[in-house]
Design a protein around this motif. Sequence first.
Motif, PDB file in Angstrom:
ATOM      1  N   ARG A   1       0.835  -1.472  -0.076  1.00 37.65           N
ATOM      2  CA  ARG A   1      -0.325  -0.459   0.182  1.00 37.65           C
ATOM      3  C   ARG A   1       0.964   1.058   0.154  1.00 37.65           C
ATOM      4  NH1 ARG A   1      -3.278   2.651   4.525  1.00 37.65           N
ATOM      5  NH2 ARG A   1      -5.027   3.698   3.265  1.00 37.65           N
ATOM      6  N   VAL A   2       0.912   2.318  -1.054  1.00 45.56           N
ATOM      7  CA  VAL A   2       1.610   3.295  -0.917  1.00 45.56           C
ATOM      8  C   VAL A   2       0.884   4.333  -1.385  1.00 45.56           C
ATOM      9  CG1 VAL A   2       3.458   4.451  -3.133  1.00 45.56           C
ATOM     10  CG2 VAL A   2       3.046   1.831  -2.975  1.00 45.56           C
ATOM     11  N   LEU A   3       1.299   6.006   0.040  1.00 41.72           N
ATOM     12  CA  LEU A   3       0.747   6.996   0.333  1.00 41.72           C
ATOM     13  C   LEU A   3       1.464   7.772  -1.326  1.00 41.72           C
ATOM     14  CD1 LEU A   3      -1.396   8.619   1.412  1.00 41.72           C
ATOM     15  CD2 LEU A   3       0.558   9.536   2.787  1.00 41.72           C
ATOM     16  N   ILE A   4       1.130   8.329  -2.240  1.00 38.18           N
ATOM     17  CA  ILE A   4       1.565   9.391  -2.815  1.00 38.18           C
ATOM     18  C   ILE A   4       1.170  11.291  -2.607  1.00 38.18           C
ATOM     19  CG2 ILE A   4       0.856  10.000  -4.952  1.00 38.18           C
ATOM     20  CD1 ILE A   4       0.741   7.162  -6.143  1.00 38.18           C
ATOM     21  N   SER A   5       2.377  11.390  -2.461  1.00 39.84           N
ATOM     22  CA  SER A   5       1.691  13.204  -2.313  1.00 39.84           C
ATOM     23  C   SER A   5       1.835  14.056  -3.238  1.00 39.84           C
ATOM     24  CB  SER A   5       2.973  13.100  -0.188  1.00 39.84           C
ATOM     25  OG  SER A   5       2.301  14.662   0.022  1.00 39.84           O
ATOM     26  N   GLY A   6       0.804  14.540  -2.905  1.00 42.25           N
ATOM     27  CA  GLY A   6       0.466  15.401  -5.208  1.00 42.25           C
ATOM     28  C   GLY A   6      -0.222  14.790  -5.488  1.00 42.25           C
ATOM     29  N   ALA A   7      -1.047  15.517  -5.826  1.00 42.44           N
ATOM     30  CA  ALA A   7      -2.119  14.730  -7.219  1.00 42.44           C
ATOM     31  C   ALA A   7      -1.438  15.552  -7.980  1.00 42.44           C
ATOM     32  CB  ALA A   7      -3.292  14.748  -7.046  1.00 42.44           C
ATOM     33  N   GLY A   8      -0.667  15.898  -8.918  1.00 45.76           N
ATOM     34  CA  GLY A   8      -0.734  16.693 -10.085  1.00 45.76           C
ATOM     35  C   GLY A   8      -0.314  15.852 -11.515  1.00 45.76           C
TER      36      GLY A   8
ATOM     37  N   LEU B   1      -0.991  11.037 -10.325  1.00 39.92           N
ATOM     38  CA  LEU B   1      -1.720  10.806 -10.952  1.00 39.92           C
ATOM     39  C   LEU B   1      -1.365   9.598 -12.067  1.00 39.92           C
ATOM     40  CD1 LEU B   1      -3.903  14.213 -11.933  1.00 39.92           C
ATOM     41  CD2 LEU B   1      -4.245  11.607 -10.078  1.00 39.92           C
ATOM     42  N   THR B   2      -0.185  10.305 -12.658  1.00 40.19           N
ATOM     43  CA  THR B   2       0.762   8.827 -13.549  1.00 40.19           C
ATOM     44  C   THR B   2       1.102   7.776 -12.405  1.00 40.19           C
ATOM     45  OG1 THR B   2       1.123  10.617 -14.978  1.00 40.19           O
ATOM     46  CG2 THR B   2       2.283   8.295 -14.939  1.00 40.19           C
ATOM     47  N   LEU B   3       1.497   8.284 -11.624  1.00 37.16           N
ATOM     48  CA  LEU B   3       2.314   6.500 -10.845  1.00 37.16           C
ATOM     49  C   LEU B   3       0.790   6.393 -10.960  1.00 37.16           C
ATOM     50  CD1 LEU B   3       4.219   5.370  -8.805  1.00 37.16           C
ATOM     51  CD2 LEU B   3       4.198   7.076  -7.998  1.00 37.16           C
ATOM     52  N   ALA B   4      -0.431   6.400  -9.902  1.00 37.93           N
ATOM     53  CA  ALA B   4      -1.693   5.669  -9.167  1.00 37.93           C
ATOM     54  C   ALA B   4      -1.776   5.202 -10.400  1.00 37.93           C
ATOM     55  CB  ALA B   4      -2.228   6.821  -8.840  1.00 37.93           C
ATOM     56  N   TYR B   5      -1.459   5.458 -11.952  1.00 37.59           N
ATOM     57  CA  TYR B   5      -2.093   4.583 -12.859  1.00 37.59           C
ATOM     58  C   TYR B   5      -1.642   3.200 -12.735  1.00 37.59           C
ATOM     59  CZ  TYR B   5      -3.877   3.302 -17.175  1.00 37.59           C
ATOM     60  OH  TYR B   5      -4.088   2.199 -18.087  1.00 37.59           O
ATOM     61  N   TRP B   6      -0.126   3.414 -12.977  1.00 34.98           N
ATOM     62  CA  TRP B   6       1.080   2.609 -12.992  1.00 34.98           C
ATOM     63  C   TRP B   6       1.246   1.484 -11.976  1.00 34.98           C
ATOM     64  CZ3 TRP B   6       1.082   1.086 -17.937  1.00 34.98           C
ATOM     65  CH2 TRP B   6       0.559   2.073 -19.265  1.00 34.98           C
ATOM     66  N   LEU B   7       0.866   2.406 -11.224  1.00 36.07           N
ATOM     67  CA  LEU B   7       0.342   0.934  -9.951  1.00 36.07           C
ATOM     68  C   LEU B   7      -0.733   0.448  -9.219  1.00 36.07           C
ATOM     69  CD1 LEU B   7       2.185   3.716  -6.181  1.00 36.07           C
ATOM     70  CD2 LEU B   7       2.831   1.782  -7.898  1.00 36.07           C
ATOM     71  N   ARG B   8      -1.965   1.064  -9.732  1.00 38.03           N
ATOM     72  CA  ARG B   8      -2.880   0.322 -10.512  1.00 38.03           C
ATOM     73  C   ARG B   8      -2.787  -1.093 -11.442  1.00 38.03           C
ATOM     74  NH1 ARG B   8      -6.834  -1.234 -13.316  1.00 38.03           N
ATOM     75  NH2 ARG B   8      -9.144  -1.704 -11.965  1.00 38.03           N
ATOM     76  N   HIS B   9      -2.631  -0.281 -12.660  1.00 37.90           N
ATOM     77  CA  HIS B   9      -2.455  -1.323 -14.157  1.00 37.90           C
ATOM     78  C   HIS B   9      -1.027  -2.392 -13.004  1.00 37.90           C
ATOM     79  CE1 HIS B   9      -0.997  -2.738 -17.788  1.00 37.90           C
ATOM     80  NE2 HIS B   9      -0.681  -2.293 -17.808  1.00 37.90           N
ATOM     81  N   ARG B  10      -0.821  -1.775 -12.152  1.00 34.59           N
ATOM     82  CA  ARG B  10       0.802  -3.452 -12.392  1.00 34.59           C
ATOM     83  C   ARG B  10       0.186  -4.254 -10.094  1.00 34.59           C
ATOM     84  NH1 ARG B  10       4.323  -2.886 -16.259  1.00 34.59           N
ATOM     85  NH2 ARG B  10       4.630  -1.171 -16.824  1.00 34.59           N
ATOM     86  N   GLY B  11      -1.035  -4.151 -10.187  1.00 35.93           N
ATOM     87  CA  GLY B  11      -1.702  -4.592  -9.503  1.00 35.93           C
ATOM     88  C   GLY B  11      -1.479  -3.919  -7.520  1.00 35.93           C
ATOM     89  N   ILE B  12      -0.788  -2.648  -7.490  1.00 33.97           N
ATOM     90  CA  ILE B  12      -0.682  -2.253  -6.015  1.00 33.97           C
ATOM     91  C   ILE B  12      -1.507  -1.254  -5.637  1.00 33.97           C
ATOM     92  CG2 ILE B  12       1.723  -0.916  -5.035  1.00 33.97           C
ATOM     93  CD1 ILE B  12       3.383  -2.468  -7.279  1.00 33.97           C
ATOM     94  N   GLU B  13      -1.926  -1.130  -4.651  1.00 33.05           N
ATOM     95  CA  GLU B  13      -2.899  -0.262  -3.845  1.00 33.05           C
ATOM     96  C   GLU B  13      -2.147   0.458  -3.899  1.00 33.05           C
ATOM     97  OE1 GLU B  13      -6.022   0.205  -0.472  1.00 33.05           O
ATOM     98  OE2 GLU B  13      -5.056  -1.820  -0.514  1.00 33.05           O
ATOM     99  N   SER B  14      -2.998   2.151  -4.179  1.00 30.78           N
ATOM    100  CA  SER B  14      -2.624   3.257  -3.399  1.00 30.78           C
ATOM    101  C   SER B  14      -3.482   4.671  -3.076  1.00 30.78           C
ATOM    102  CB  SER B  14      -1.957   4.287  -4.638  1.00 30.78           C
ATOM    103  OG  SER B  14      -2.227   4.299  -5.994  1.00 30.78           O
ATOM    104  N   VAL B  15      -2.769   5.313  -2.398  1.00 32.11           N
ATOM    105  CA  VAL B  15      -3.505   6.841  -1.828  1.00 32.11           C
ATOM    106  C   VAL B  15      -3.537   7.796  -2.188  1.00 32.11           C
ATOM    107  CG1 VAL B  15      -4.854   7.511   0.165  1.00 32.11           C
ATOM    108  CG2 VAL B  15      -5.174   4.969  -0.081  1.00 32.11           C
TER     109      VAL B  15
END
Length: 394
Positions: free
Chosen positions: A2-9, A13-27
């Motif tokens: 489970r990964v916390l991403i600070s910043g929705a720029g 947002l690109t990191l959140a997309y690719w983490l989900r694509h690779r089966g990794i949960e993020s907030v």
Amino acid sequence: MRVLISGAGIAGLTLAYWLRHRGIESVVVERAPHGRLGGYGVDFFGTGYDVATRMGILDRLTPHRLPVDAVEFVDASGSSQASLTPELLERVIRGPHLPLMHTTLEGALLDAVATEVEIRFGESIAEVRDTGTAVEVGFTGGGRERFDLLVGADGIHSRTRELVFGHERRFVRHLGCRLASYPVTDRYGWGRVRAHYTEPGRQVVVYPGGEPGRLVTLLLFRSPYGESVPRERRPDLLRARFDGAGWITPSLLDDAPEGKSIFMDAMAQVVMPTWHRGRVALVGDACGCMTMLSAQGVSMAMAGAYVLAEALASEPGHESAFARYQERMRPQVRRRQRNALLFARMLLPVTRAGLTTQSLTNRLITRRPFAPVLRRQFGADSFLPPATAGPERG
């Protein structure tokens, strides 16, 4: 994981997309209530364009292409002194090129993850403690949570970087100028042209905005670094710095909106010895800001997010993943930072003699034989290995 991403720029947002694509949960947490202020244009090509293609979001972007047919360098009367034609631009970039408003790209990325990733607007991190087995985060809105990893994608003034690596004065290299940007109504007849007008120590740029009949005004001026300029003081600062300027500058200043709608920041780069520490890593401008002078900040933010997600999904642990990500990305960022630094020294000459030299240089390099020179400065093919057929949708 489970990964916390600070910043929705762009990077976050690109990191959140690719983490989900690779089966990794993020907030994702973003301190702005509904996304960031980004009312300026970006040149979208190279690795970033490649990443967007793999995400399958180009169909959301291409209808919003900025209608820029040429780049003109003008004098005080508005007469063109040199011009970058579409043909020359094509020879420089040698690949797909999509001029966009920053908010257009950010909006497409947000749409791509909005139903799949938890995004908390109006929230930011206030405290970070790496326990060795997890990252404990305290939030400005109250409450604490544990995550496996924390990624700071919170821009050049990164709060994550400050909490984990130290104050920004250790890492931010200021280039001696500021920029400001805001939209105006096109009552000047510039249409589909991006126009540049330069005087000693200051430059005015206008180009088509994201809506019909709208222009974006970009103002660049020499300025020693200081604290962030409060929004209510920005109009007065611009009027003072551009007092007496020629061309259509007085009208553009008259048309400026209230301070809250003016984007302004110092032009600076971020240079760090390492982009990760323990269970915390940085991505995008937070660790490798190149400034708009590189014309590739957005592209490299998306590239870094893609590479980081790939490393986290394929490496046996976060230490090796962070190291692989940095090893792959930092040489790319450093090269573009060097190019941007060289360009910054020529952008705003401080004397009339320097301005004359710049004008002669513009006339020379905008000729067809010099396309390879411009390409070395601004052009960039994607450095990612070929993708499998079709978009890698999540």
